[in-house]
Scaffold this motif. Structure first.
Motif, short mmCIF file in Angstrom:
data_model
loop_
_atom_site.label_atom_id
_atom_site.label_comp_id
_atom_site.label_asym_id
_atom_site.label_seq_id
_atom_site.Cartn_x
_atom_site.Cartn_y
_atom_site.Cartn_z
N GLN A 94 0.82 -1.20 0.00
CA GLN A 94 0.00 0.00 0.00
C GLN A 94 0.86 1.26 0.00
OE1 GLN A 94 -2.41 -0.62 3.47
NE2 GLN A 94 -3.60 -2.28 2.53
N SER A 95 2.00 1.20 0.70
CA SER A 95 2.92 2.34 0.70
C SER A 95 3.43 2.61 -0.71
CB SER A 95 4.10 2.08 1.64
OG SER A 95 3.70 2.10 2.99
N LEU A 96 3.83 1.56 -1.41
CA LEU A 96 4.29 1.73 -2.79
C LEU A 96 3.20 2.36 -3.65
CD1 LEU A 96 6.24 -1.59 -3.55
CD2 LEU A 96 7.15 0.60 -2.75
N GLN A 97 1.97 1.88 -3.46
CA GLN A 97 0.85 2.40 -4.25
C GLN A 97 0.60 3.87 -3.94
OE1 GLN A 97 -2.91 0.44 -3.52
NE2 GLN A 97 -3.64 0.89 -5.58
N ARG A 98 0.58 4.22 -2.66
CA ARG A 98 0.35 5.62 -2.29
C ARG A 98 1.46 6.53 -2.81
NH1 ARG A 98 -1.78 3.20 2.61
NH2 ARG A 98 0.33 3.16 3.49
N GLY A 100 3.29 5.96 -5.37
CA GLY A 100 3.35 5.93 -6.83
C GLY A 100 4.68 5.47 -7.37
N VAL A 101 5.33 4.53 -6.65
CA VAL A 101 6.65 4.04 -7.06
C VAL A 101 6.64 2.51 -7.10
CG1 VAL A 101 7.85 6.06 -6.15
CG2 VAL A 101 7.49 4.06 -4.68
N ALA A 102 7.58 1.94 -7.84
CA ALA A 102 7.69 0.49 -7.92
C ALA A 102 8.55 -0.08 -6.81
CB ALA A 102 8.27 0.09 -9.28
#
Length: 252
Positions: A94-98, A100-102
């Protein structure tokens, strides 16, 4: 550039001296533009910092100008179970999604005592698995005391440690813990350089909660004035001058 940007106030009404509340999105974007233009390359955030990650993701819009360090959820020092391991993985995704990074540069266990709890190795192995998957480069923990460092190092192969150090809190220098971490090849991020802004406030303006510190702060500020230094200059120069410290995190 040894300075990094702490982002708790991008998602929370954070800081002893913060009188304006959470930083608005437009100002977050402006801060990041100025930071990038002046060579700042590290951002420190966490899921526990309110909507800091989402605010960064919106402002960065997929840019890779910064190395991002985020953290795990808190597990309150309880014995670690399979559900906690799954929660760590899900929260990280979820952190990656928030954001906006891979992938991110660093993942820290937010509270070192979670690693030191029963079966804390399971949390570290979950972080190590994310590292093996290429989703994070360095893993470690956020610590507060030398005792936590002494307990962590024999048990965990940490790459990165975040810790408090400032002109009024030199415990980890005097105890030799900074030198020990550096000799082990561990990257050191210093936080609390301004004590949430406390070191930059007038001693007369401190809330009553900080009465035990008022005399120390007033004495420090008198000495700095005699040397022709502002509190900001002194606080920054002190931590930036610590050889073992790789990054000094500052909130704005």
């Amino acid at each position: 550039m040894k300075l990094g940007l702490g982002t708790a106030q991008f998602g929370l009404d954070y800081g002893v001296s913060n009188r304006e509340g959470k930083t608005p999105p437009a100002e977050v974007a402006a801060i990041l533009r100025v930071a990038a233009a002046h060579g700042i390359s590290v951002l420190d955030t966490a899921p526990l910092y309110g909507d800091s990650e989402a605010s960064l993701g919106q402002a960065l819009a997929g840019s890779d100008r910064f190395r991002i360090v985020t953290k795990t959820p808190a597990f309150n020092g309880r014995p670690v179970g399979a559900g906690d391991v799954q929660h760590l993985r899900e929260t990280f995704r979820q952190s990656l999604q928030r954001l906006g990074v891979a992938s991110v540069y660093g993942l820290l266990v937010h509270h070192a005592n979670d690693l030191l709890s029963a079966n804390g190795e399971a949390l570290f192995e979950a972080a190590a698995a994310l590292k093996r998957e290429g989703l994070v480069q360095k893993i470690g923990a956020s610590v507060y005391t030398g005792e936590q460092i002494d307990a962590l190092l024999p048990r965990f192969a940490v790459d990165l440690v975040q810790l408090p150090v400032n002109i009024l809190d030199q415990r980890l220098i005097a105890s030799g813990h900074l030198a020990r971490l550096k000799s082990a090849g561990i990257e050191i991020y210093a936080r609390s350089a301004f004590l949430q802004g406390l070191l930059l406030m007038s001693a007369a303006d401190l809330p009553t909660y900080f009465e035990p510190v008022r005399g120390h702060l007033a004495d420090l500020q008198r000495r700095l004035a005699q040397m022709g230094l502002t509190p900001l200059e002194a606080a920054l120069r002190f931590v930036l001058g610590i050889e073992e410290v790789d990054v000094v995190l500052c909130g704005v």
